[in-house]
Design an enzyme around this catalytic site. Structure first.
Site, short mmCIF file in Angstrom:
data_model
loop_
_atom_site.label_atom_id
_atom_site.label_comp_id
_atom_site.label_asym_id
_atom_site.label_seq_id
_atom_site.Cartn_x
_atom_site.Cartn_y
_atom_site.Cartn_z
N ASP A 16 0.86 -1.17 0.00
CA ASP A 16 0.00 0.00 0.00
C ASP A 16 0.91 1.24 0.00
O ASP A 16 2.10 1.15 0.32
CB ASP A 16 -0.88 -0.03 1.25
CG ASP A 16 -1.75 1.20 1.38
OD1 ASP A 16 -2.50 1.50 0.44
OD2 ASP A 16 -1.66 1.87 2.43
N ASP A 18 0.07 5.33 0.89
CA ASP A 18 0.01 6.31 1.97
C ASP A 18 -0.17 5.62 3.32
O ASP A 18 -1.07 4.81 3.52
CB ASP A 18 -1.14 7.30 1.74
CG ASP A 18 -0.85 8.67 2.31
OD1 ASP A 18 0.13 8.81 3.05
OD2 ASP A 18 -1.61 9.60 2.02
N ASN A 50 -5.56 1.68 -3.89
CA ASN A 50 -6.95 1.89 -4.24
C ASN A 50 -7.18 3.23 -4.90
O ASN A 50 -8.17 3.43 -5.59
CB ASN A 50 -7.83 1.80 -2.99
CG ASN A 50 -8.45 0.43 -2.79
OD1 ASN A 50 -8.23 -0.49 -3.57
ND2 ASN A 50 -9.22 0.28 -1.72
N ASN A 51 -6.29 4.18 -4.68
CA ASN A 51 -6.51 5.55 -5.15
C ASN A 51 -6.50 5.59 -6.68
O ASN A 51 -5.47 5.37 -7.31
CB ASN A 51 -5.42 6.46 -4.58
CG ASN A 51 -5.77 7.93 -4.76
OD1 ASN A 51 -6.33 8.32 -5.77
ND2 ASN A 51 -5.41 8.74 -3.79
#
Length: 259
Positions: A16, A18, A50-51
């Site tokens: 992941d 951030d 996911n962004n």
């Protein structure tokens, strides 16, 4: 499971972004060195987010600027997974994508047939250029019965200060406006993205580890897809609030610097 067992039994590490490898524009201390150790040990590094407000190329530029990306690494977003899902399950379908111009161009480059007049499918991404006209048009397409796909379910996007509304908030908006909820959600914690990652990088879930700071997206994603999971406490989750979630990580570390 010990940290050593995790390393021994994992070929692909999904990171992941951030809260895991950086905070906004600041690398997590020790992240560069930890990633370098993994690469030196022959492990594959893929940054998984996911962004869907940016393309993989935009994320690559940011990761390179922060000294976190190396030749041979991969980047995979929920928008990438959604484009692959469309090409696999709905090839040739007319698709309206609510997204930034760069992300829309990415869908087109991936072979998705964009149509803003009479779409069969509507895709809700994280559009940071959202306008009322875009909302109105998307709502009309949903009310007309188009298949409804969301790139990911996150309610907010973590930023310094106050978190910003993310796709999950947009989902709530359209549910109130036209009574529709997504027919498919592609990103973490759902299995669509897990299946896409396995195809894209050729590593079975049993030899893959999801590394992240969120229990309800990262760890749940790894568990749902049969992967190993590593929770880092450098972002959203603490040792106290992790107990409130049904999902359990295989390993918990303060940050990836300890990996």
């Amino acid at each position: 499971m010990t940290r050593e067992e995790l390393l021994k039994n994992t070929d692909l590490f999904l990171f992941d972004l951030d809260g895991t490898v950086y905070w906004d524009n600041v690398p997590v201390p020790g992240a560069r060195e930890a990633l370098a150790r993994l690469r030196a040990a022959g492990k594959r590094v893929v940054f998984l987010t996911n962004n869907s407000s940016k393309t993989s190329a935009e994320y690559r530029r940011k990761l390179c600027a922060l000294g976190l990306f190396s030749q041979g690494d991969g980047i995979y977003t929920s928008a990438d997974a959604t484009a692959e899902y469309l090409n696999t399950r709905h090839p040739g379908a007319r698709v309206h994508v609510l997204a930034t111009d760069a992300v829309r161009a990415g869908f087109a480059a991936a072979g998705v047939r964009l149509d803003d007049e009479a779409p069969e499918v509507c895709v809700l991404a994280y559009d940071t250029s959202l306008t009322f006209e875009k909302i109105r048009r998307f709502n009309e397409f949903l009310a007309g019965g188009a298949l409804y796909i969301a790139t990911h379910p996150d309610d907010v996007c973590p930023t310094q200060g106050i978190s910003m509304p993310d796709v999950g908030s947009f989902i709530a908006l359209f549910e109130r406006a036209c009574g529709r909820t997504p027919d498919v959600v592609c990103g973490k914690p759902y299995t669509v993205m897990g299946e896409c990652v396995a195809r894209a990088f050729g590593v079975p879930a049993s030899r893959t580890c999801m590394v992240g700071d969120r229990m309800h997206t990262d760890i749940r994603f790894g568990n749902a897809n049969g992967m190993r999971t590593l929770l880092v406490l450098s972002g959203e989750t603490t040792r106290e609030n992790m107990r409130a979630f049904p999902d359990k990580p295989d390993v918990v570390l303060g940050s990836i610097a300890e990996l």
